[in-house]
Design a protein around this motif. Structure first.
Motif, mmCIF file in Angstrom:
data_model
loop_
_atom_site.group_PDB
_atom_site.id
_atom_site.type_symbol
_atom_site.label_atom_id
_atom_site.label_comp_id
_atom_site.label_asym_id
_atom_site.label_seq_id
_atom_site.Cartn_x
_atom_site.Cartn_y
_atom_site.Cartn_z
ATOM 1 N N GLY A 1 41.202 -11.116 -11.690
ATOM 2 C CA GLY A 1 40.264 -12.205 -11.419
ATOM 3 C C GLY A 1 39.419 -12.025 -10.181
ATOM 4 N N ALA A 2 39.361 -10.794 -9.624
ATOM 5 C CA ALA A 2 38.497 -10.541 -8.461
ATOM 6 C C ALA A 2 37.038 -10.772 -8.866
ATOM 7 C CB ALA A 2 38.690 -9.109 -7.963
ATOM 8 N N LYS A 3 36.356 -11.612 -8.120
ATOM 9 C CA LYS A 3 35.036 -12.103 -8.528
ATOM 10 C C LYS A 3 33.994 -10.996 -8.661
ATOM 11 C CE LYS A 3 31.573 -15.600 -7.409
ATOM 12 N NZ LYS A 3 31.170 -16.689 -6.469
ATOM 13 N N ILE A 4 33.893 -10.115 -7.656
ATOM 14 C CA ILE A 4 32.841 -9.084 -7.670
ATOM 15 C C ILE A 4 32.981 -8.165 -8.874
ATOM 16 C CG2 ILE A 4 31.929 -7.060 -6.464
ATOM 17 C CD1 ILE A 4 32.587 -8.424 -3.831
ATOM 18 N N GLN A 5 34.189 -7.642 -9.089
ATOM 19 C CA GLN A 5 34.413 -6.711 -10.196
ATOM 20 C C GLN A 5 34.290 -7.412 -11.552
ATOM 21 O OE1 GLN A 5 36.357 -6.947 -7.481
ATOM 22 N NE2 GLN A 5 35.900 -4.972 -6.503
ATOM 23 N N GLU A 6 34.818 -8.609 -11.631
ATOM 24 C CA GLU A 6 34.758 -9.363 -12.887
ATOM 25 C C GLU A 6 33.312 -9.667 -13.272
ATOM 26 O OE1 GLU A 6 37.581 -12.843 -14.721
ATOM 27 O OE2 GLU A 6 36.610 -13.255 -12.798
ATOM 28 N N GLU A 7 32.512 -10.062 -12.290
ATOM 29 C CA GLU A 7 31.100 -10.383 -12.541
ATOM 30 C C GLU A 7 30.302 -9.122 -12.899
ATOM 31 O OE1 GLU A 7 29.374 -13.165 -12.794
ATOM 32 O OE2 GLU A 7 31.255 -14.299 -12.596
ATOM 33 N N ALA A 8 30.654 -7.994 -12.277
ATOM 34 C CA ALA A 8 29.937 -6.735 -12.562
ATOM 35 C C ALA A 8 30.138 -6.335 -14.020
ATOM 36 C CB ALA A 8 30.433 -5.637 -11.634
ATOM 37 N N PHE A 9 31.373 -6.393 -14.493
ATOM 38 C CA PHE A 9 31.644 -6.050 -15.894
ATOM 39 C C PHE A 9 30.978 -7.052 -16.841
ATOM 40 C CE2 PHE A 9 35.463 -3.618 -14.327
ATOM 41 C CZ PHE A 9 35.070 -2.389 -14.852
ATOM 42 N N LYS A 10 30.994 -8.330 -16.441
ATOM 43 C CA LYS A 10 30.385 -9.368 -17.271
ATOM 44 C C LYS A 10 28.874 -9.168 -17.368
ATOM 45 C CE LYS A 10 32.190 -13.389 -16.906
ATOM 46 N NZ LYS A 10 32.571 -14.758 -16.420
ATOM 47 N N GLN A 11 28.239 -8.795 -16.236
ATOM 48 C CA GLN A 11 26.796 -8.564 -16.227
ATOM 49 C C GLN A 11 26.421 -7.370 -17.108
ATOM 50 O OE1 GLN A 11 25.119 -8.558 -12.289
ATOM 51 N NE2 GLN A 11 23.075 -7.931 -12.986
ATOM 52 N N LEU A 12 27.307 -6.394 -17.159
ATOM 53 C CA LEU A 12 27.052 -5.211 -17.984
ATOM 54 C C LEU A 12 27.520 -5.415 -19.424
ATOM 55 C CD1 LEU A 12 28.181 -2.428 -15.467
ATOM 56 C CD2 LEU A 12 25.834 -2.877 -16.241
ATOM 57 N N ASN A 13 28.157 -6.578 -19.678
ATOM 58 C CA ASN A 13 28.671 -6.888 -21.013
ATOM 59 C C ASN A 13 29.699 -5.854 -21.483
ATOM 60 O OD1 ASN A 13 28.791 -8.637 -23.236
ATOM 61 N ND2 ASN A 13 27.312 -7.399 -24.410
ATOM 62 N N VAL A 14 30.542 -5.425 -20.544
ATOM 63 C CA VAL A 14 31.598 -4.454 -20.850
ATOM 64 C C VAL A 14 32.937 -5.178 -20.904
ATOM 65 C CG1 VAL A 14 32.874 -2.442 -20.006
ATOM 66 C CG2 VAL A 14 30.380 -2.495 -19.838
ATOM 67 N N VAL A 15 33.647 -5.022 -22.004
ATOM 68 C CA VAL A 15 34.952 -5.650 -22.190
ATOM 69 C C VAL A 15 36.035 -4.694 -21.710
ATOM 70 C CG1 VAL A 15 36.583 -6.592 -23.868
ATOM 71 C CG2 VAL A 15 34.114 -6.944 -24.178
ATOM 72 N N THR A 16 36.941 -5.181 -20.880
ATOM 73 C CA THR A 16 37.988 -4.325 -20.323
ATOM 74 C C THR A 16 39.363 -4.553 -20.953
ATOM 75 O OG1 THR A 16 38.452 -5.907 -18.552
ATOM 76 C CG2 THR A 16 36.802 -4.207 -18.096
ATOM 77 N N LYS A 17 39.484 -5.617 -21.785
ATOM 78 C CA LYS A 17 40.774 -5.904 -22.413
ATOM 79 C C LYS A 17 40.661 -5.927 -23.936
ATOM 80 C CE LYS A 17 42.878 -8.672 -18.703
ATOM 81 N NZ LYS A 17 43.504 -9.977 -18.380
ATOM 82 N N ASN A 18 41.767 -5.604 -24.579
ATOM 83 C CA ASN A 18 41.852 -5.730 -26.029
ATOM 84 C C ASN A 18 42.097 -7.190 -26.392
ATOM 85 O OD1 ASN A 18 41.681 -2.871 -26.691
ATOM 86 N ND2 ASN A 18 43.737 -2.691 -25.787
ATOM 87 N N LEU A 19 42.038 -7.499 -27.673
ATOM 88 C CA LEU A 19 42.237 -8.878 -28.122
ATOM 89 C C LEU A 19 43.622 -9.410 -27.782
ATOM 90 C CD1 LEU A 19 40.496 -8.717 -31.628
ATOM 91 C CD2 LEU A 19 39.600 -9.735 -29.513
ATOM 92 N N ASP A 20 44.595 -8.499 -27.719
ATOM 93 C CA ASP A 20 45.965 -8.942 -27.398
ATOM 94 C C ASP A 20 46.205 -9.077 -25.896
ATOM 95 O OD1 ASP A 20 45.977 -6.328 -26.587
ATOM 96 O OD2 ASP A 20 47.636 -5.684 -27.879
ATOM 97 N N GLY A 21 45.159 -8.869 -25.101
ATOM 98 C CA GLY A 21 45.277 -9.027 -23.662
ATOM 99 C C GLY A 21 45.617 -7.755 -22.910
ATOM 100 N N SER A 22 45.946 -6.709 -23.626
ATOM 101 C CA SER A 22 46.250 -5.425 -22.969
ATOM 102 C C SER A 22 44.959 -4.734 -22.536
ATOM 103 C CB SER A 22 47.031 -4.513 -23.917
ATOM 104 O OG SER A 22 46.265 -4.211 -25.070
ATOM 105 N N SER A 23 45.071 -3.858 -21.573
ATOM 106 C CA SER A 23 43.896 -3.160 -21.049
ATOM 107 C C SER A 23 43.431 -2.084 -22.019
ATOM 108 C CB SER A 23 44.227 -2.532 -19.694
ATOM 109 O OG SER A 23 43.116 -1.803 -19.212
ATOM 110 N N ARG A 24 42.131 -1.997 -22.199
ATOM 111 C CA ARG A 24 41.570 -0.891 -22.988
ATOM 112 C C ARG A 24 41.747 0.413 -22.212
ATOM 113 N NH1 ARG A 24 35.614 -1.604 -23.857
ATOM 114 N NH2 ARG A 24 35.918 -0.012 -25.460
ATOM 115 N N SER A 25 41.616 1.530 -22.879
ATOM 116 C CA SER A 25 41.753 2.818 -22.188
ATOM 117 C C SER A 25 40.631 2.981 -21.189
ATOM 118 C CB SER A 25 41.733 3.974 -23.189
ATOM 119 O OG SER A 25 40.423 4.192 -23.682
#
Length: 285
Positions: A117-141
């Motif tokens: 939930g770190a704001k800077i990193q979370e917002e950066a991925f959101k701005q780039l529309n990059v998903v970092t987790k799978n549907l089950d909540g686990s981290s993507r590779s």
């Protein structure tokens, strides 16, 4: 009588053939020894030494590279194969391997921060529309996240925004990494395939053995210190006895208190002796 003569000649002929076969074998063996002797002589020449030195240097370099790949792949959570492909792609784009390694280490940390939930990193991925987790909540590779991030950054039109987002996700080396991001995921994959095609990838097995070998070598270098302890004590005591107060002057080559002319003669003799030793050595290899 005819049968006897025929037997004798046939026997002689078979014996001659047998001796001829032995002679041929001996001749081949001699040639083999001659080639081996020639190879040994070549190894003692400047060219041979240079080639052997090059092989040793190559081996040392591969041990270092393999060990580093193994350690970095564990640190960032990426397979050694995918890491090597990314390293090659970065090199082809003009980046150093160390730059990519540092960037990927920071990227891995920032993925974790985004998940926390770190704001800077979370917002950066959101701005780039990059998903970092799978549907089950686990981290993507991390490899998939990296490729998606590369495509997203490639599509950022404003270079200052691109540089900011790259820095937020890849740290200080993020701006340098933009040259690789401009390749996009397809370009990066293409370079990775090229490396694989030409046999430029160390296998997981080779990397594991490289790491184990380096670890054992490091342990050996430490355990050898035990043998050094008594050796250095003995050497030190001997030197103190030779060079201490009242010790006689040591003149191994007999050059102390000599005139320039005498020194030149003495050095010529020493050089000749060293040359003779070298030539004698070549005779016996």
């Amino acid at each position: 009588m005819a049968n006897t003569l025929d037997f004798t000649f046939n026997g002689k002929d078979k014996t001659q053939r047998a001796f001829s076969s032995v002679n041929r074998s001996v001749s081949k063996l001699q040639k083999g020894f001659d080639r081996l002797k020639g190879a040994m002589k070549w190894m003692s020449t400047a060219g041979g030494v240079a080639s052997i030195g090059g092989l040793i240097a190559f081996s040392k370099n591969m041990l270092s590279v393999g060990d580093r790949i193994g350690k970095v792949s564990v640190q960032i959570g990426m397979s050694a194969v995918n890491l090597q492909k990314l390293q090659f792609a970065s090199e082809q784009s003009g980046l150093s391997t160390s730059t990519l390694n540092s960037a990927m280490q920071k990227f891995s940390i920032n993925i974790g921060k985004a998940h926390d939930g770190a704001k800077i990193q979370e917002e950066a991925f959101k701005q780039l529309n990059v998903v970092t987790k799978n549907l089950d909540g686990s981290s993507r590779s991390i490899n998939d996240i990296f490729l998606d991030t590369s495509d997203a950054l490639k599509g950022v039109g404003d270079k200052t925004t691109q540089a900011r987002l790259a820095s937020e996700l890849f740290g200080r080396t993020g701006v340098e990494m933009t040259i690789l991001f401009n390749e996009g995921s397809e370009g990066i994959k293409k370079l990775g395939t090229q490396l694989e095609k030409y046999g430029g990838i160390l296998t997981d097995d080779a990397i594991q053995h490289t790491q184990e070998f380096n670890d054992q070598l490091n342990l050996l270098s430490k355990t050898s210190r035990q043998a050094f302890n008594p050796m250095i004590r003995a050497m030190n005591r001997t030197l103190k006895a030779l060079m201490g107060p009242g010790a006689k002057q040591i003149d191994v080559f007999g050059i102390a208190n000599k005139s320039t002319e005498e020194l030149e003669k003495r050095l010529t003799v020493i050089s000749t002796k060293i040359k003779d030793i070298g030539e004698e050595y070549l005779k016996h290899i």
